[in-house]
Scaffold this motif. Sequence first.
Motif, PDB file in Angstrom:
ATOM      1  N   ALA A 281       0.828  -1.218   0.000  1.00 51.34           N
ATOM      2  CA  ALA A 281       0.000   0.000   0.000  1.00 51.34           C
ATOM      3  C   ALA A 281       0.855   1.258   0.000  1.00 51.34           C
ATOM      4  O   ALA A 281       0.422   2.302  -0.475  1.00 51.34           O
ATOM      5  N   LEU A 282       2.055   1.163   0.568  1.00 48.43           N
ATOM      6  CA  LEU A 282       2.924   2.337   0.698  1.00 48.43           C
ATOM      7  C   LEU A 282       4.129   2.255  -0.238  1.00 48.43           C
ATOM      8  O   LEU A 282       5.161   2.882  -0.003  1.00 48.43           O
ATOM      9  N   LEU A 283       3.960   1.490  -1.294  1.00 51.27           N
ATOM     10  CA  LEU A 283       5.088   1.167  -2.178  1.00 51.27           C
ATOM     11  C   LEU A 283       5.697   2.387  -2.888  1.00 51.27           C
ATOM     12  O   LEU A 283       4.994   3.296  -3.290  1.00 51.27           O
ATOM     13  N   GLY A 329      14.986   1.542   4.033  1.00 55.11           N
ATOM     14  CA  GLY A 329      15.280   0.901   2.761  1.00 55.11           C
ATOM     15  C   GLY A 329      14.042   0.289   2.132  1.00 55.11           C
ATOM     16  O   GLY A 329      13.802   0.436   0.943  1.00 55.11           O
ATOM     17  N   THR A 330      13.227  -0.414   2.934  1.00 59.87           N
ATOM     18  CA  THR A 330      12.100  -1.163   2.376  1.00 59.87           C
ATOM     19  C   THR A 330      10.821  -0.341   2.289  1.00 59.87           C
ATOM     20  O   THR A 330      10.021  -0.531   1.381  1.00 59.87           O
ATOM     21  N   ASN A 331      10.583   0.538   3.257  1.00 55.90           N
ATOM     22  CA  ASN A 331       9.314   1.263   3.287  1.00 55.90           C
ATOM     23  C   ASN A 331       9.491   2.683   3.829  1.00 55.90           C
ATOM     24  O   ASN A 331       9.005   3.016   4.907  1.00 55.90           O
ATOM     25  N   PRO A 332      10.189   3.528   3.040  1.00 54.54           N
ATOM     26  CA  PRO A 332      10.454   4.892   3.512  1.00 54.54           C
ATOM     27  C   PRO A 332       9.177   5.700   3.758  1.00 54.54           C
ATOM     28  O   PRO A 332       9.159   6.587   4.615  1.00 54.54           O
ATOM     29  N   ASN A 333       8.111   5.372   3.012  1.00 52.11           N
ATOM     30  CA  ASN A 333       6.863   6.139   3.185  1.00 52.11           C
ATOM     31  C   ASN A 333       6.244   5.905   4.558  1.00 52.11           C
ATOM     32  O   ASN A 333       5.726   6.827   5.183  1.00 52.11           O
ATOM     33  N   ALA A 334       6.306   4.650   5.020  1.00 54.03           N
ATOM     34  CA  ALA A 334       5.811   4.366   6.377  1.00 54.03           C
ATOM     35  C   ALA A 334       6.712   5.050   7.392  1.00 54.03           C
ATOM     36  O   ALA A 334       6.232   5.636   8.373  1.00 54.03           O
ATOM     37  N   TRP A 514      12.529 -13.177  -5.707  1.00 49.66           N
ATOM     38  CA  TRP A 514      12.108 -11.860  -6.197  1.00 49.66           C
ATOM     39  C   TRP A 514      12.440 -10.821  -5.134  1.00 49.66           C
ATOM     40  O   TRP A 514      12.197 -11.070  -3.940  1.00 49.66           O
ATOM     41  N   PRO A 515      12.983  -9.668  -5.526  1.00 50.87           N
ATOM     42  CA  PRO A 515      13.415  -8.705  -4.500  1.00 50.87           C
ATOM     43  C   PRO A 515      12.269  -8.076  -3.701  1.00 50.87           C
ATOM     44  O   PRO A 515      12.471  -7.606  -2.577  1.00 50.87           O
ATOM     45  N   GLY A 516      11.073  -8.050  -4.266  1.00 51.52           N
ATOM     46  CA  GLY A 516       9.920  -7.559  -3.505  1.00 51.52           C
ATOM     47  C   GLY A 516       9.905  -6.052  -3.302  1.00 51.52           C
ATOM     48  O   GLY A 516      10.569  -5.295  -4.026  1.00 51.52           O
ATOM     49  N   PHE A 517       9.105  -5.614  -2.331  1.00 50.03           N
ATOM     50  CA  PHE A 517       8.988  -4.211  -1.940  1.00 50.03           C
ATOM     51  C   PHE A 517       8.781  -3.317  -3.179  1.00 50.03           C
ATOM     52  O   PHE A 517       7.888  -3.596  -3.967  1.00 50.03           O
ATOM     53  N   GLY A 518       9.627  -2.278  -3.373  1.00 47.39           N
ATOM     54  CA  GLY A 518       9.426  -1.331  -4.473  1.00 47.39           C
ATOM     55  C   GLY A 518       9.387  -1.996  -5.841  1.00 47.39           C
ATOM     56  O   GLY A 518       8.734  -1.507  -6.771  1.00 47.39           O
ATOM     57  N   ASP A 519      10.078  -3.132  -5.973  1.00 50.25           N
ATOM     58  CA  ASP A 519      10.080  -3.829  -7.259  1.00 50.25           C
ATOM     59  C   ASP A 519       8.743  -4.515  -7.544  1.00 50.25           C
ATOM     60  O   ASP A 519       8.498  -4.946  -8.679  1.00 50.25           O
ATOM     61  N   ASN A 520       7.885  -4.622  -6.541  1.00 51.64           N
ATOM     62  CA  ASN A 520       6.553  -5.188  -6.802  1.00 51.64           C
ATOM     63  C   ASN A 520       5.750  -4.302  -7.758  1.00 51.64           C
ATOM     64  O   ASN A 520       4.766  -4.747  -8.357  1.00 51.64           O
ATOM     65  N   ALA A 521       6.186  -3.054  -7.925  1.00 53.23           N
ATOM     66  CA  ALA A 521       5.533  -2.160  -8.896  1.00 53.23           C
ATOM     67  C   ALA A 521       5.614  -2.755 -10.304  1.00 53.23           C
ATOM     68  O   ALA A 521       4.744  -2.518 -11.148  1.00 53.23           O
TER      69      ALA A 521
END
Length: 610
Positions: A281-283, A329-334, A514-521
């Motif tokens: 949600a915060l990607l 690194g993983t969720n700067p928006n949160a 899969w690296p996940g997080f921002g790359d899920n875009a």
Amino acid sequence: MGDLARLPLLEKAPTTHAGLLAWVEEVAELTQPDRIHWVDGSEEENTRLTDELVAAGTLTRLNEKLFPKSFAAFSDPADVARVEEQTFICSENERDAGFTNNWMAPAEMKAKLRGLFSGSMRGRTMYVIPFVMGHLDAEDPKFGVEITDSAYVVASMRIMATIGTEVLDKITATNAFFVPALHSLGAPLAPGQADVVWPCNPDKWIVHFPEERSIWSFGSGYGGNALLGKKCYALRIASVMARDEGWLAEHMLILKLTSPEQKKYYISAAFPSACGKTNLALLDPTIEGWKVETLGDDITWMRIGKEGELRATNPEAGLFGVAPGTGWGTNPNAMRAIAKGHSIFTNVALTDDGGVWWEGMTEEVPAHLTDWQGNSWTPDSDKPAAHPNSRFCTPIDQIDMLAEEYFSPDGVELSAILFGGRRKTTVPLVTQSRTWSNGVFMGSTLSSETTAAAAGQVGVLRRDPMAMLPFIGYDAGDYLNHWVNLSAKANQERLPKIFLVNWFRRTADGGFAWPGFGDNARVLKWAIERIEGKADAVETPIGYVPAAGSLDLTGLDLTHSHVEDAVRVDPEEWAAELASIEEWYGKFGDSLPAALRSELEGLKERLAAQ
Ligand code: GTP
Ligand code: SPV
Ligand code: MN
């Protein structure tokens, strides 16, 4: 209540709603609190309550410069997560609770609960919290009133929902129905008895009466057990309301995706607890030109709109997010939302300068911390500093990337629905379903390894239909049927497309494929391009997976990603999966919708024909 000393407090009650007054009086009579306080939701009240909680040792005030107006709480080590074994759906008929829920006859359960609640608030204040899930000015606002003897619950509910005077005034003015949600820590105080910092009771009961639409929660002060607007109301009770009223209450995030061409798409996604909803949600997209904004991170209410479109809203006002793994690194928006303060952290570690820390927050691990159990901690310690289910509780409007549509009672029209779980093997990175009912099949067979979000063993594979296993308030087969039937009520052209995703597949060496997080875009982009008829796919027995070259991998660090492993459909793995799905479907008996039974037959035939 006769001539008890409490009566004047009730006479001064800020409402004339007869049903509410009668219920508050009945609860006070049963639980025998020393005082009754009607929560107004004001800043002054919050300051007074949090000051009292600091004085009592329940809250630790954080360094004002690092985390303004924020606090840390440390729970009893036996009260750190939802308790699914002790969660009950007490429908009149056992059949209506279904095989996924614990059940007891309502009369028997009520008798048991009356015993437990009898005198359970002695020596404490009984708080009455009027709240609304969703918009106060929605067409049909969903009201509740939580009675609790925990000021921590009041302070947390103030973040998670709209509470207080404006809500009570509307309940009173419209003589509205409200869900009575009764909560007690189950830790009465005898005269002169000293309190503990986290009162609770080893005997915990999280009980729902779906026909009456009421909730009784005893013995826990933690999260989904105690903040009753969240899982108890907005999922379990709301799912029953939704069944009766023709909508859906789901364990889903909602995000807004804007393409480089400035086209807007709204996507919801259901992942089990601690499987990546808040993070998606915060990607922060790693692909150029694509933008994500947030509407919700845990609960979604969906209904068919006037033109047959599926519309979604988030009934919550805050985030109750998993702390570990949430980092710059993983969720700067949160992290940015949290850094604005006004937050309550539970079971995280404390830094020596009065801040908070948890595993994964920063790359550099602090040299010294106080762990969640109050012990001195160094990087050599063999236990995590923060509890794996430690949480941040933060107002949603502190998210910089909050979509403006969050504030609209009408919500947004969904283009896609994702179902996802935590699977080391078998389930590819992304699979598009063939049809609506094939997508419902994917959701109904969703599976995931258990996490620390619920008490019990971690890492055990279980089926978790629509990520709702712990939250379906009625018979699971009826629930799936409600999903199947939704398509007939919708405009077929505008039905969202359904995808199955898995960010957690492992490679042979044990790392994430899969690296996940921002790359899920990149996966969101592929899904949207499928909908737009732009991306190529390979048809497999389980659905459409990305064709080689169809996922945008521009700039992806290929030393840390194994895309081929991530998207692979392995016939052997799927033979085992099919057997496991058949076993799962066997549990539904007669209540399994025929459309899903034939989806299973179809999958079986396609796998056999390979
Ligand atoms: P609840 O609030 O319990 O419903 O959880 P949630 O679904 O919102 O999960 P959340 O986003 O908080 O993520 C839970 C854990 O999964 C965190 O430790 C994350 O770091 C981790 N996680 C989230 N997204 C990904 C991902 O794409 N890849 C990997 N490897 N881990 C992820
Ligand atoms: C979950 O477990 O799915 C949560 C946390 O979101 S709690 O509110 O405790 O249920
Ligand atoms: Mn959740």
